[in-house]
Design an enzyme around this catalytic site. Structure first.
Site, PDB file in Angstrom:
ATOM      1  N   GLU A 116      48.507 -71.787 -72.266  1.00  0.00           N
ATOM      2  CA  GLU A 116      47.414 -72.226 -73.138  1.00  0.00           C
ATOM      3  C   GLU A 116      46.857 -73.584 -72.740  1.00  0.00           C
ATOM      4  O   GLU A 116      45.642 -73.807 -72.806  1.00  0.00           O
ATOM      5  CB  GLU A 116      47.914 -72.277 -74.589  1.00  0.00           C
ATOM      6  CG  GLU A 116      46.836 -72.618 -75.588  1.00  0.00           C
ATOM      7  CD  GLU A 116      47.344 -72.530 -77.021  1.00  0.00           C
ATOM      8  OE1 GLU A 116      46.697 -73.118 -77.884  1.00  0.00           O
ATOM      9  OE2 GLU A 116      48.377 -71.886 -77.253  1.00  0.00           O
ATOM     10  N   ASP A 117      47.727 -74.521 -72.326  1.00  0.00           N
ATOM     11  CA  ASP A 117      47.294 -75.911 -72.151  1.00  0.00           C
ATOM     12  C   ASP A 117      47.280 -76.402 -70.704  1.00  0.00           C
ATOM     13  O   ASP A 117      46.988 -77.571 -70.462  1.00  0.00           O
ATOM     14  CB  ASP A 117      48.193 -76.837 -72.980  1.00  0.00           C
ATOM     15  CG  ASP A 117      48.033 -76.599 -74.471  1.00  0.00           C
ATOM     16  OD1 ASP A 117      46.917 -76.213 -74.873  1.00  0.00           O
ATOM     17  OD2 ASP A 117      48.999 -76.776 -75.222  1.00  0.00           O
TER      18      ASP A 117
END
Length: 743
Positions: free
Chosen positions: A76-77
């Site tokens: 996600e990051d």
């Protein structure tokens, strides 16, 4: 920040077979992937996944789960992809990490929609592998522990989401300790003043009580030891949110709370639980109504324990939870107590996975929750269903055969019926509670035996949704309502199509309709889909006839769609197909058998319509057909829309007992007793006033506009004739929509 070797040692402390290489590899990869990323607190971002992993080591989870915790934010990051994680760590860990990754770049209109879709994805992933939930809960717990570094508005939003979704999820999975901490951290953000007040009160009580907690622990331990019961007794102070919830539920003040402290009695066997309970009740007076046996009737999250409250040492109310060590482990860790499965030789299973046992109540509930995901047609419905299923307080009821049904407190027999089976709920018409007939909106209590009375002819009323409190019941009622409405429109569509075919000399054939579906150019899968669209006014019957390749002239020598209009009656203009038929030839008309039939029909409010009058219908897309009498001036508004006209004919038997509305206008003299003369006629002729509006028509008159419920046109004409004979009645007329037609 915990070092690499410390994490490995913590895992190997409870699982000597843990894969040290895997843990080291995940630690290093996650630290490098997050690189120089910083949290809102100013700490390195990697400190967050590391703390999540540390929380999970306290739950004694397997090495694959710990590795997934370290990696849970990398997709996600960072620039990492699932494919990379699968190549480096295998499909098991990649699946766990992917299940924890929010849906990115999703084109959704609202934050609520985005929240619903992400929650939907998470729950589906959880149903496949419960470890996804454990990592997510640990992730949320650490975020809540450090929430003070976020903006105030964001803190409240996250805290509310935690209170609504994640804390109840932890509770439903049996993880009481985590649930309580999540609730308390959320409560501090949502209602800081109440949290501060209760915390200060607890601090003062602590100072005033001194060693009271330890003294009660000792007294309980000694009393059990005297009776040869080996037990460990632990006292604990309730958390602020638990106290607040109790104050709200019982509507009492903080000063009225007397059971701030709770005690747990841990024994070795189930027999020891009941022996301990007996000696406690012999030694101290039990508080009535405060005994619950969750060993005999476990909660749906597999929680088992005996709860009782006694007037204990120093005449203090003492809440006791009596359980075995195994029950205590499940009560504290919930599904995490199943963390490491062993094979027949006592070794950890090769894949390290631990799906919940098939007999687990928590597992069954989770699968059920995923099953109802499809019931919500909108994000709002989905979130509502999920939240409704995350209840805590329960009542336990029984079927006549003795099967136990657990429901949320406040549930009704409607919820009970749907908990047994959706078909039982859909066909429910009544119930007996403990052998006696009772309303379906009765609130159920612990121990009630509920018998559901069913009928195959029943369709659940939409109004039931207001009385049901479980997500399953509400979802099923909404689905049944949607299906009933769809069947109504499909029935109307079939009537319309049958009449259209009849005018062309053809008979209706579902096989011919099915064969024509591809030619309609729409995504219509079944004939019923097409009929419903016709009934809703979203698909013209002439288009279906064209797709069916139906040709020829309508009866009477003209086509059904369009043509010149001509006058019928005083003020009536109909499309030619309707106007050519007199009042006698109604073979192609759709029969109207009353207002409680299966067709979506309603009578025009501005005129009314009664049996015996010539009527037509106007089809409004999505709303069905509105019935008008032929003299309604409102019909001129539809002159240019012949496709909306539906030929109707009354088919109501005489003496049916059903009343129909007719709007009339009565002018009366402004004298004492005038209104009484009018209402007297209605009463003597068995008519009912549905609506009455009275306005001054001048200094000497009043105009009454009345919606009168009558049996048929003969009944109405008799009433209007008698009204005219009254000395104080000046005139009587039917309302035609924008003016009155004198009768």
């Amino acid at each position: 920040m915990m070092r690499q070797y410390e994490l490995v040692e913590r895992v190997q402390g409870y699982d000597p077979d843990a894969d040290e290489t895997l843990l080291n590899k995940a630690y290093v990869y996650a630290m490098r992937a997050h690189g120089s990323q910083i949290r809102a607190s100013g700490d390195p971002y990697f400190s967050h996944p590391l703390e999540v992993a540390a929380i999970l080591t306290n739950l004694k989870l397997d090495d694959a789960t710990i590795a997934a915790a370290l990696l849970h934010d990398v997709i996600e990051d960072t620039e990492t992809t699932r494919h990379e994680i699968e190549d480096l760590f295998g499909p098991e860990i990649a699946s766990l990490v992917d299940g924890l990754t929010k849906i990115k770049r999703l084109d959704l209109a609202t934050k609520e929609a985005a929240q619903a879709e992400n929650l939907r994805k998470l729950l589906v992933a959880i149903s496949k592998d419960i470890r996804v939930l454990l990592v997510k809960l640990a992730d949320r717990l650490h975020n809540m522990r450090t929430i003070e570094h976020m903006r105030p508005d964001k803190r409240v939003r996250i805290a509310q989401e935690t209170m609504d979704i994640y804390a109840p999820l932890a509770g439903r999975m049996g993880m009481q300790q985590m649930r309580e901490e999540l609730e308390d951290l959320s409560f501090r953000e949502i209602n800081p003043e109440a949290h501060r007040t209760i915390s200060e009160r607890l601090k003062r009580l602590r100072e005033e009580s001194g060693d009271l907690l330890r003294e009660i622990e000792q007294a309980l331990s000694e009393k059990l030891a005297e009776n040869d019961i080996e037990a460990a007794v632990y006292g604990r102070e309730k958390r602020p949110y638990s106290i607040w919830r109790k104050m709200e539920r019982k509507q009492i003040s903080l000063g009225q709370l007397s059971d701030i402290f709770g005690f747990r009695v841990i024994v070795e066997t189930i027999d020891g639980c009941y022996r301990a309970l007996g000696f406690v009740h012999q030694s101290w007076r039990a508080v009535p109504g405060r005994f619950k046996d969750y060993i005999s009737n476990p909660k749906q999250n597999d929680y088992r324990s005996i709860h009782t409250t006694v007037i204990g040492p120093h005449r203090k109310r003492v809440e006791l939870q009596i359980r075995t060590r195994e029950m205590h482990e499940i009560a504290e860790r919930g599904v995490a107590a199943h963390a490491i499965y062993k094979d027949a030789d006592g070794k950890r299973a090769a894949n390290g996975a631990f799906p919940l046992p098939k007999e687990s109540n928590a597992y069954r509930w989770l699968r059920h929750l995923v099953d109802i995901l499809s019931e919500g047609e909108s994000p709002k419905e989905f979130l509502e269903h999920t939240k409704l299923e995350l209840f805590q307080d329960q009542v336990f009821c029984f079927t006549p055969k003795g099967d136990l049904i657990a429901l949320p407190r406040g549930a009704t027999p409607i919820d009970f019926a749907y908990a047994v089976h959706t078909d039982i709920g859909d066909s429910c018409v009544g119930c007996r509670i403990n052998g006696r007939h009772a309303p379906l909106i009765t609130e159920l209590e612990n121990g009630d035996e509920v018998e559901i009375v069913c009928s195959k002819a029943q369709t659940p009323p939409a109004a039931w949704e207001a009385f049901a409190i479980t997500g399953k019941a509400r979802a099923a009622i909404r689905r049944a309502t949607r299906m009933a409405v769809r069947r109504q429109y499909a029935g109307l569509g079939r009537e319309i199509l049958e009449r259209a075919l009849e005018r062309h000399g053809h008979r209706y054939s579902e096989e011919e309709v099915a064969a024509a579906l591809p030619r309609l150019g729409l995504k219509i899968q079944t004939p019923e889909d097409a009929l419903a669209l016709v009934g809703r006014g979203e698909l013209a019957s002439r288009d279906v006839l064209s797709a069916m390749k139906v040709e020829g002239e309508a009866q009477g020598g003209r086509r059904a769609s369009g043509g010149p209009l001509r006058s019928i009656g005083k003020a009536m203009r109909l499309p030619a197909v309707l106007s050519r038929r007199g009042t006698e030839d109604r073979r192609g008309a759709i029969p109207v058998r009353g207002l409680n039939n299966t067709l979506p029909l309603k009578i025009a409010r501005d005129t009314g319509a009664v049996p015996g009058e010539r009527i037509v219908g106007i089809l409004t897309p999505g709303e069905g057909v509105t019935i008008y009498p032929i003299f309604a001036r409102t019909l001129k508004n539809f002159d240019d829309e012949p496709d909306r006209w539906i030929d109707l004919a009354w088919d109501v038997p005489e003496n049916s007992g059903q009343r129909f509305p007719a709007r009339i206008k009565v002018a009366i003299h402004n004298e004492v007793g005038a209104l009484a003369q009018v209402t007297q006629v209605f009463g003597e002729n068995d008519a009912n006033i549905e609506h009455l509006n009275m306005e001054a028509g001048g200094p000497d008159f009043f105009d009454l506009e009345i919606v009168l419920e009558v049996y048929d046109v003969k009944h109405l004409n008799r009433i209007m004739t008698e009204l005219k004979r009254k000395s104080l009645v000046s005139s009587v007329a039917r309302v035609t929509g924008d003016s009155a037609s004198q009768s």
